[in-house]
Write an enzyme that holds these catalytic residues in place. Structure first.
Site, PDB file in Angstrom:
ATOM      1  N   LEU A  96      -4.673  14.646   5.010  1.00 14.30           N
ATOM      2  CA  LEU A  96      -4.994  13.228   4.873  1.00 14.30           C
ATOM      3  C   LEU A  96      -4.080  12.618   3.811  1.00 14.30           C
ATOM      4  O   LEU A  96      -4.001  13.133   2.687  1.00 14.30           O
ATOM      5  CB  LEU A  96      -6.465  13.035   4.491  1.00 14.30           C
ATOM      6  CG  LEU A  96      -6.934  11.571   4.509  1.00 14.30           C
ATOM      7  CD1 LEU A  96      -8.399  11.497   4.929  1.00 14.30           C
ATOM      8  CD2 LEU A  96      -6.754  10.867   3.182  1.00 14.30           C
ATOM      9  N   GLY A 143      -2.085   5.466   1.702  1.00 18.73           N
ATOM     10  CA  GLY A 143      -0.969   4.514   1.510  1.00 18.73           C
ATOM     11  C   GLY A 143       0.205   4.751   2.443  1.00 18.73           C
ATOM     12  O   GLY A 143       1.350   4.834   1.998  1.00 18.73           O
ATOM     13  N   CYS A 144      -0.059   4.861   3.766  1.00 16.81           N
ATOM     14  CA  CYS A 144       0.999   5.246   4.712  1.00 16.81           C
ATOM     15  C   CYS A 144       1.685   4.078   5.417  1.00 16.81           C
ATOM     16  O   CYS A 144       2.447   4.292   6.353  1.00 16.81           O
ATOM     17  CB  CYS A 144       0.429   6.187   5.774  1.00 16.81           C
ATOM     18  SG  CYS A 144      -0.048   7.781   5.099  1.00 16.81           S
ATOM     19  N   SER A 145       1.425   2.826   4.983  1.00 14.43           N
ATOM     20  CA  SER A 145       2.056   1.717   5.712  1.00 14.43           C
ATOM     21  C   SER A 145       3.527   1.554   5.329  1.00 14.43           C
ATOM     22  O   SER A 145       4.272   0.857   6.012  1.00 14.43           O
ATOM     23  CB  SER A 145       1.287   0.411   5.480  1.00 14.43           C
ATOM     24  OG  SER A 145       1.280   0.099   4.111  1.00 14.43           O
ATOM     25  N   SER A 146       3.955   2.195   4.250  1.00 10.62           N
ATOM     26  CA  SER A 146       5.356   2.048   3.824  1.00 10.62           C
ATOM     27  C   SER A 146       5.786   3.226   2.962  1.00 10.62           C
ATOM     28  O   SER A 146       4.975   4.095   2.640  1.00 10.62           O
ATOM     29  CB  SER A 146       5.503   0.744   3.012  1.00 10.62           C
ATOM     30  OG  SER A 146       4.635   0.787   1.885  1.00 10.62           O
ATOM     31  N   GLY A 147       7.056   3.218   2.597  1.00  9.91           N
ATOM     32  CA  GLY A 147       7.607   4.118   1.569  1.00  9.91           C
ATOM     33  C   GLY A 147       7.373   5.599   1.768  1.00  9.91           C
ATOM     34  O   GLY A 147       7.521   6.141   2.871  1.00  9.91           O
ATOM     35  N   TYR A 183       1.611   0.998 -16.148  1.00 11.81           N
ATOM     36  CA  TYR A 183       1.902   1.926 -15.037  1.00 11.81           C
ATOM     37  C   TYR A 183       1.969   3.361 -15.581  1.00 11.81           C
ATOM     38  O   TYR A 183       1.359   4.280 -15.028  1.00 11.81           O
ATOM     39  CB  TYR A 183       3.217   1.536 -14.353  1.00 11.81           C
ATOM     40  CG  TYR A 183       3.623   2.479 -13.246  1.00 11.81           C
ATOM     41  CD1 TYR A 183       2.936   2.492 -12.039  1.00 11.81           C
ATOM     42  CD2 TYR A 183       4.687   3.360 -13.404  1.00 11.81           C
ATOM     43  CE1 TYR A 183       3.302   3.354 -11.019  1.00 11.81           C
ATOM     44  CE2 TYR A 183       5.067   4.227 -12.386  1.00 11.81           C
ATOM     45  CZ  TYR A 183       4.375   4.217 -11.195  1.00 11.81           C
ATOM     46  OH  TYR A 183       4.743   5.081 -10.192  1.00 11.81           O
TER      47      TYR A 183
HETATM   48  P1  NAD Z   1       5.165   1.575  -1.539  1.00  7.64           P
HETATM   49  O1  NAD Z   1       4.776   0.297  -2.181  1.00  7.64           O
HETATM   50  O2  NAD Z   1       6.079   1.532  -0.361  1.00  7.64           O
HETATM   51  O3  NAD Z   1       3.883   2.436  -1.129  1.00  7.64           O
HETATM   52  C1  NAD Z   1       2.654   2.385  -1.778  1.00  7.64           C
HETATM   53  C2  NAD Z   1       1.589   2.278  -0.717  1.00  7.64           C
HETATM   54  O4  NAD Z   1       0.294   2.300  -1.316  1.00  7.64           O
HETATM   55  C3  NAD Z   1       1.719   0.975   0.078  1.00  7.64           C
HETATM   56  O5  NAD Z   1       1.743   1.273   1.454  1.00  7.64           O
HETATM   57  C4  NAD Z   1       0.472   0.207  -0.335  1.00  7.64           C
HETATM   58  O6  NAD Z   1      -0.015  -0.635   0.697  1.00  7.64           O
HETATM   59  C5  NAD Z   1      -0.481   1.340  -0.635  1.00  7.64           C
HETATM   60  N1  NAD Z   1      -1.644   0.924  -1.413  1.00  7.64           N
HETATM   61  C6  NAD Z   1      -1.694   0.142  -2.521  1.00  7.64           C
HETATM   62  N2  NAD Z   1      -2.968  -0.048  -2.901  1.00  7.64           N
HETATM   63  C7  NAD Z   1      -3.744   0.639  -2.021  1.00  7.64           C
HETATM   64  C8  NAD Z   1      -5.139   0.840  -1.878  1.00  7.64           C
HETATM   65  N3  NAD Z   1      -6.016   0.270  -2.712  1.00  7.64           N
HETATM   66  N4  NAD Z   1      -5.592   1.632  -0.882  1.00  7.64           N
HETATM   67  C9  NAD Z   1      -4.725   2.213  -0.008  1.00  7.64           C
HETATM   68  N5  NAD Z   1      -3.398   2.036  -0.076  1.00  7.64           N
HETATM   69  C10 NAD Z   1      -2.909   1.259  -1.075  1.00  7.64           C
HETATM   70  O7  NAD Z   1       5.816   2.451  -2.694  1.00  7.64           O
HETATM   71  P2  NAD Z   1       6.147   4.034  -2.791  1.00  7.64           P
HETATM   72  O8  NAD Z   1       7.334   4.125  -3.674  1.00  7.64           O
HETATM   73  O9  NAD Z   1       6.197   4.675  -1.467  1.00  7.64           O
HETATM   74  O10 NAD Z   1       4.877   4.545  -3.625  1.00  7.64           O
HETATM   75  C11 NAD Z   1       4.114   5.672  -3.282  1.00  7.64           C
HETATM   76  C12 NAD Z   1       3.704   6.427  -4.526  1.00  7.64           C
HETATM   77  O11 NAD Z   1       4.862   6.935  -5.171  1.00  7.64           O
HETATM   78  C13 NAD Z   1       2.966   5.587  -5.571  1.00  7.64           C
HETATM   79  O12 NAD Z   1       1.855   6.307  -6.066  1.00  7.64           O
HETATM   80  C14 NAD Z   1       3.998   5.396  -6.665  1.00  7.64           C
HETATM   81  O13 NAD Z   1       3.395   5.237  -7.925  1.00  7.64           O
HETATM   82  C15 NAD Z   1       4.781   6.683  -6.553  1.00  7.64           C
HETATM   83  N6  NAD Z   1       6.127   6.641  -7.113  1.00  7.64           N
HETATM   84  C16 NAD Z   1       7.030   5.705  -6.697  1.00  7.64           C
HETATM   85  C17 NAD Z   1       8.289   5.682  -7.269  1.00  7.64           C
HETATM   86  C18 NAD Z   1       9.321   4.650  -6.884  1.00  7.64           C
HETATM   87  O14 NAD Z   1      10.296   4.488  -7.624  1.00  7.64           O
HETATM   88  N7  NAD Z   1       9.185   3.984  -5.769  1.00  7.64           N
HETATM   89  C19 NAD Z   1       8.641   6.614  -8.253  1.00  7.64           C
HETATM   90  C20 NAD Z   1       7.700   7.571  -8.643  1.00  7.64           C
HETATM   91  C21 NAD Z   1       6.452   7.569  -8.063  1.00  7.64           C
END
Ligand code: NAD
Length: 317
Positions: A6, A9-13, A153
């Site tokens: 499971l 947060g799978c809609s992006s990234g 953060y």
């Molecule tokens: P992203 O914004 O593409 O993905 C984050 C996802 O979390 C989004 O799809 C968003 O809709 C979802 N989300 C936010 N609030 C939510 C909620 N209440 N319930 C369910 N989903 C929710 O960014 P990403 O970079 O893919 O981030 C993913 C993880 O990686 C995060 O935890 C972030 O802190 C971590 N991270 C990111 C980076 C970076 O530079 N991008 C670096 C280190 C760690």
């Protein structure tokens, strides 16, 4: 049988990349439950999932800030059986704290910290009963090291790291693994969102020197760092897959080796002076990360030698 995974947060990234990578696994080792807060945003994931959709990948609604949505999602899984929980959902926040409200700060903690706690609370009892499971958290190098203007953060990721560091020992007794993935910069919507917020923010609530430090020094450097050192979501997905499939999964895993000496500075000098001096020079005297890393590596090697002697003295080895 494939393992049920499971992911939040799978809609992006990273979440999207990881869900698709696992669903497309050639050995068909996983059944992926890719969750997202807003099912209206499922388009990109559906497109990327392709033929795996509704076969090895299912999309479900789950908001990590809403306990009822978590419970109903877990209850919808046969026997509530989750082998691997991947806590990925997260939000960023940058800027001077004088320009952020306590409500906004609480929002970051709600998602990044309590979101993880809510998920783990819901799956842990079942994992304990089965005496198996793996809890993965996408943390950050900022879970190990503070970075200027990322105060809240960083605090949210430190909170997650502290929580997991405490839980891991108990979990191991039940044959449950806990792993923290610690990426450096990753080029995703995350970065775009924080920059957008930063550009639209009102800096009149802080002094001009701080506002200038943030908008000129920090934002410019940060953008340069993302474009030079940033990894892709797929890189992080690959690292995470390696951790999940390891015979003995590590508790911590950094994805970007460039940051490793930086995060080791505070361990090399318990007074914190090595860390604060290094970062001060990096930010205000423009020492390069490479220059700092080389200096840091020397100190860390010397410290590691002392630590090994210490461990010997304690009689552990
Ligand atoms: P992203 O914004 O593409 O993905 C984050 C996802 O979390 C989004 O799809 C968003 O809709 C979802 N989300 C936010 N609030 C939510 C909620 N209440 N319930 C369910 N989903 C929710 O960014 P990403 O970079 O893919 O981030 C993913 C993880 O990686 C995060 O935890 C972030 O802190 C971590 N991270 C990111 C980076 C970076 O530079 N991008 C670096 C280190 C760690």
């Amino acid at each position: 049988a494939p393992k049920t995974v499971l992911i939040t947060g799978c809609s992006s990234g990273i979440g999207l990349a990881l869900a698709v990578k696992m669903a497309r696994d050639k050995q068909k080792r996983f059944k992926v439950i890719a969750t997202m807060r807003n099912l209206g945003k499922r388009g990109c994931l559906e497109a990327a999932a392709g033929i795996t959709l509704n076969k090895t990948l299912e999309i479900r609604q789950l908001d990590v800030c809403d306990e009822r949505s978590i419970i109903s999602c877990i209850n919808s899984i046969p026997n509530r059986h989750v082998d691997i929980l991947i806590n990925n959902a997260g939000v960023g926040m940058i800027g001077p704290i004088e320009c952020q409200t306590i409500e906004e700060m609480k929002g970051v903690m709600e998602t990044n910290f309590f979101g993880v706690v809510r998920m783990i609370k819901e799956v842990l009892p079942d994992m304990k009963r089965r005496r198996s499971g793996h809890i993965v958290v996408i943390s950050s190098v900022m879970g190990l090291q503070g970075i200027m203007f990322n105060d809240i953060y960083t605090a949210s990721k430190f909170a997650v790291e502290g929580f997991c560091e405490s839980l891991v020992i108990q979990a191991l007794k039940f044959n449950i693994f806990v792993s923290l993935i610690e990426p450096g910069p990753v080029v995703t919507e995350f970065e775009t969102k924080v920059y957008e917020d930063a550009e639209n923010a009102d800096y009149s609530t802080t002094d001009p020197e701080t506002a200038d430090m943030f908008t000129n020094l920090y934002l410019k450097n940060s953008k340069a760092i993302f474009s030079s050192l940033g990894q892709t979501p797929n890189d992080i997905a690959e690292h995470t897959l390696r951790v999940i499939t390891a015979a003995k999964p590590p508790f911590r895993h950094q994805t970007n080796a460039v940051y490793t000496p930086m995060t080791a500075l505070k361990h090399a000098d318990p007074t914190g002076a090595l860390m604060t001096d290094t970062f001060y020079k990096m930010v205000f005297k423009y020492d390069t990360l490479m220059h700092i890393s080389l200096k840091a590596i020397k100190v860390i090697r010397w410290q590691a030698q002392k630590m090994r002697q210490g461990v010997k003295m304690l009689g552990f080895r």
